[in-house]
Design an enzyme around this catalytic site. Structure first.
Site, mmCIF file in Angstrom:
data_model
loop_
_atom_site.group_PDB
_atom_site.id
_atom_site.type_symbol
_atom_site.label_atom_id
_atom_site.label_comp_id
_atom_site.label_asym_id
_atom_site.label_seq_id
_atom_site.Cartn_x
_atom_site.Cartn_y
_atom_site.Cartn_z
ATOM 1 N N GLN A 1 -4.817 -4.023 -1.891
ATOM 2 C CA GLN A 1 -4.440 -3.024 -2.896
ATOM 3 C C GLN A 1 -4.510 -3.589 -4.311
ATOM 4 O O GLN A 1 -4.604 -2.849 -5.288
ATOM 5 C CB GLN A 1 -3.030 -2.487 -2.607
ATOM 6 N N THR B 1 -24.962 -10.654 11.941
ATOM 7 C CA THR B 1 -25.925 -10.479 10.846
ATOM 8 C C THR B 1 -25.227 -9.915 9.613
ATOM 9 O O THR B 1 -24.457 -8.958 9.719
ATOM 10 C CB THR B 1 -27.058 -9.520 11.300
ATOM 11 N N CYS C 1 1.431 10.516 11.915
ATOM 12 C CA CYS C 1 1.689 11.760 12.632
ATOM 13 C C CYS C 1 1.073 11.656 14.011
ATOM 14 O O CYS C 1 -0.134 11.686 14.165
ATOM 15 C CB CYS C 1 1.086 12.922 11.862
ATOM 16 N N SER D 1 -11.046 -5.896 0.381
ATOM 17 C CA SER D 1 -11.896 -4.866 0.973
ATOM 18 C C SER D 1 -12.536 -4.072 -0.155
ATOM 19 O O SER D 1 -11.838 -3.553 -1.031
ATOM 20 C CB SER D 1 -11.025 -3.954 1.843
ATOM 21 N N ALA D 2 -13.874 -3.942 -0.136
ATOM 22 C CA ALA D 2 -14.588 -3.378 -1.293
ATOM 23 C C ALA D 2 -14.277 -1.909 -1.560
ATOM 24 O O ALA D 2 -14.339 -1.464 -2.706
ATOM 25 C CB ALA D 2 -16.094 -3.562 -1.090
ATOM 26 N N HIS D 3 -13.947 -1.149 -0.497
ATOM 27 C CA HIS D 3 -13.804 0.298 -0.736
ATOM 28 C C HIS D 3 -12.544 0.662 -1.510
ATOM 29 O O HIS D 3 -12.345 1.822 -1.876
ATOM 30 C CB HIS D 3 -13.901 1.086 0.581
ATOM 31 N N ASN E 1 0.799 -1.223 0.000
ATOM 32 C CA ASN E 1 0.000 0.000 0.000
ATOM 33 C C ASN E 1 0.830 1.271 0.000
ATOM 34 O O ASN E 1 0.390 2.294 -0.496
ATOM 35 C CB ASN E 1 -0.974 0.018 1.193
HETATM 36 C C1 LIG Z 1 -2.880 -3.371 2.375
HETATM 37 C C2 LIG Z 1 -4.055 -3.075 3.261
HETATM 38 N N1 LIG Z 1 -4.512 -4.036 4.071
HETATM 39 C C3 LIG Z 1 -5.557 -3.831 4.886
HETATM 40 C C4 LIG Z 1 -6.217 -2.620 4.903
HETATM 41 C C5 LIG Z 1 -7.379 -2.446 5.823
HETATM 42 O O1 LIG Z 1 -8.573 -2.528 5.113
HETATM 43 P P1 LIG Z 1 -9.974 -2.129 5.745
HETATM 44 O O2 LIG Z 1 -10.068 -0.656 5.627
HETATM 45 O O3 LIG Z 1 -10.982 -2.807 4.897
HETATM 46 O O4 LIG Z 1 -10.018 -2.630 7.140
HETATM 47 C C6 LIG Z 1 -5.774 -1.587 4.073
HETATM 48 C C7 LIG Z 1 -6.433 -0.264 4.110
HETATM 49 O O5 LIG Z 1 -5.849 0.750 3.842
HETATM 50 C C8 LIG Z 1 -4.668 -1.828 3.221
HETATM 51 O O6 LIG Z 1 -4.186 -0.885 2.402
#
Ligand SMILES: Cc1ncc(COP(=O)(O)O)c(C=O)c1O
Length: 382
Positions: free
Chosen positions: A174, A232, A320, A194-196, A146
């Site tokens: 990522q 749920t 930070c 992770s969907a977002h 990331n």
């Molecule tokens: C490499 C990585 N793993 C895990 C996560 C955590 O994901 P979540 O926000 O779905 O908990 C992130 C979120 O920035 C990520 O970049």
């Protein structure tokens, strides 16, 4: 300089939800709101939406629908993968790296028995380092980093992990929406998404768990998700995640071409306009959306403020804490000094990023770096 704009270059942090995804989720908040475990028709409607989402996601991942566990996101998926595979009294360690997301590295550290794999200057672990270990329960290695965007060749690591009797888990957060998620080709035993991060909603994710992997529940309660994740189901978000993943797959070719073009313009713009800047992470085997740098004499948290004032949103790897930034663990593990690690800057492009956005952002960054360096040298005050 052009007037202040609104340019989002932080797509690795999160992406906007695709309006098509929002639309498909809406009826599940208001109309089809039943609890998927209820026997009546309200429940059945929700249950069938969840099972259809599971099948469609399984199709993208090339796995069985029963191998998908829905979670609240990748932090939970990573925790389940690590905590759920460790057996009491089993002293075979988890092998992982310091460049993992804290949801893996901190979880591993808390579990106690950890073997830390070394990474090279691009943040990548080596197969040899795994093969020399005698035994491990689990190897957890991220698909793409990331902070610096480097990609791991998971297929090779899968073989090495299996040779020492370990499962391979990968945090593929990522990579979602950008790299192939075919779990058979990757050879992973578990994989977190992770969907977002791929234009889906926040607060929903999944853990792929290959049939036969011995996993126990971390969150106990009801018998949802084959007894492995009580709670749920969040029907709207699961429905949204399935569509977001399908769209990422069907539109993959044009998306990757777009992201790669913008990323390359950004990297070459920054490297040619700003002196004493280095690209971090692998120069080629990196995420299509990802540009990251260390910039001599310009602390990233200061730069981020300057960029934000000019309408450009980016991020740094350093946390930070009470105004006293700590260097990025990822860059430290890659061999950068603490001073260099404080200058790590990440700019990640997205589907709506234009060439004009990149030109503007490079311009703003070049001016910001010049200013920060002058202030640092005492030639100028803010
Ligand atoms: C490499 C990585 N793993 C895990 C996560 C955590 O994901 P979540 O926000 O779905 O908990 C992130 C979120 O920035 C990520 O970049």
């Amino acid at each position: 300089m052009s007037p202040v704009r609104n340019i989002y270059l932080d797509h690795s942090a999160t992406t906007p939800t695709d309006p098509r995804v929002v639309e498909v989720m809406l009826p599940y908040f208001t109309q089809h709101f039943g609890n998927p475990v209820s026997v009546h028709h309200f429940g059945q409607k929700a249950e069938s939406a969840i099972e259809s989402a599971r099948e469609r996601i399984a199709h993208v991942l090339n796995c069985l629908p029963s191998e998908i566990i829905f979670t609240s996101g990748a932090s939970e998926s990573n925790n389940l993968a690590l905590r759920g595979t460790l057996r009491p009294g089993d002293h075979r360690p988890v092998l992982t790296t310091h460049v993992e997301h804290p949801a893996v590295s901190r979880t591993a550290a808390e579990l106690g028995d950890v073997g830390w794999l070394l990474v090279n200057e691009w943040g990548r672990a080596s197969l040899v380092d795994i093969r020399v270990r005698t035994a491990a329960r689990l190897v957890s290695l991220m698909y793409a980093n990331n902070e610096v965007g480097s990609i791991h060749d998971l297929a090779g690591f899968s073989e090495a992990a299996h040779e020492i009797g370990a499962y391979l888990h990968s945090d593929a957060v990522q990579a979602g929406g950008q790299l192939s998620l075919d779990v058979q080709a990757l050879g992973v035993d578990m994989l977190s998404l992770s969907a977002h991060k791929f234009y889906g909603p926040k607060g929903v994710g999944l853990l792929y768990v290959r049939e036969g992997v011995e996993l126990h529940a971390v969150q106990t309660g009801g018998s949802h998700e084959r007894g492995l994740r009580a709670g749920t189901h969040n029907t709207p978000l699961i429905v949204g995640m399935a569509l977001a993943l399908e769209l990422a797959t069907t539109e993959s070719e044009s998306r990757i071409a777009h992201l790669t073009a913008r990323r390359d313009e950004l990297i070459s713009g920054v490297l040619s306009r700003i002196p004493d800047v280095r690209l971090t992470g692998h120069p080629i085997e990196r995420l299509p959306s990802h540009a990251s740098f260390v910039i001599d004499g310009a602390e990233s948290n200061t730069l981020l403020m300057h960029l934000d004032m000019q309408g450009v949103a980016a991020s740094s790897g350093s946390a930070c804490k009470t105004g006293n930034p700590e260097p990025s663990d990822v860059l430290l593990a890659m061999g950068y000094t603490a001073a260099e690690a404080l200058t790590g800057l990440r700019l990640t492009v997205g589907l709506s990023t234009t060439q004009d956005d990149i030109d503007y952002a490079v311009d703003v960054l070049a001016h910001a770096v010049e200013k920060v360096r002058k202030v640092r040298q005492g030639v100028m005050t803010i």
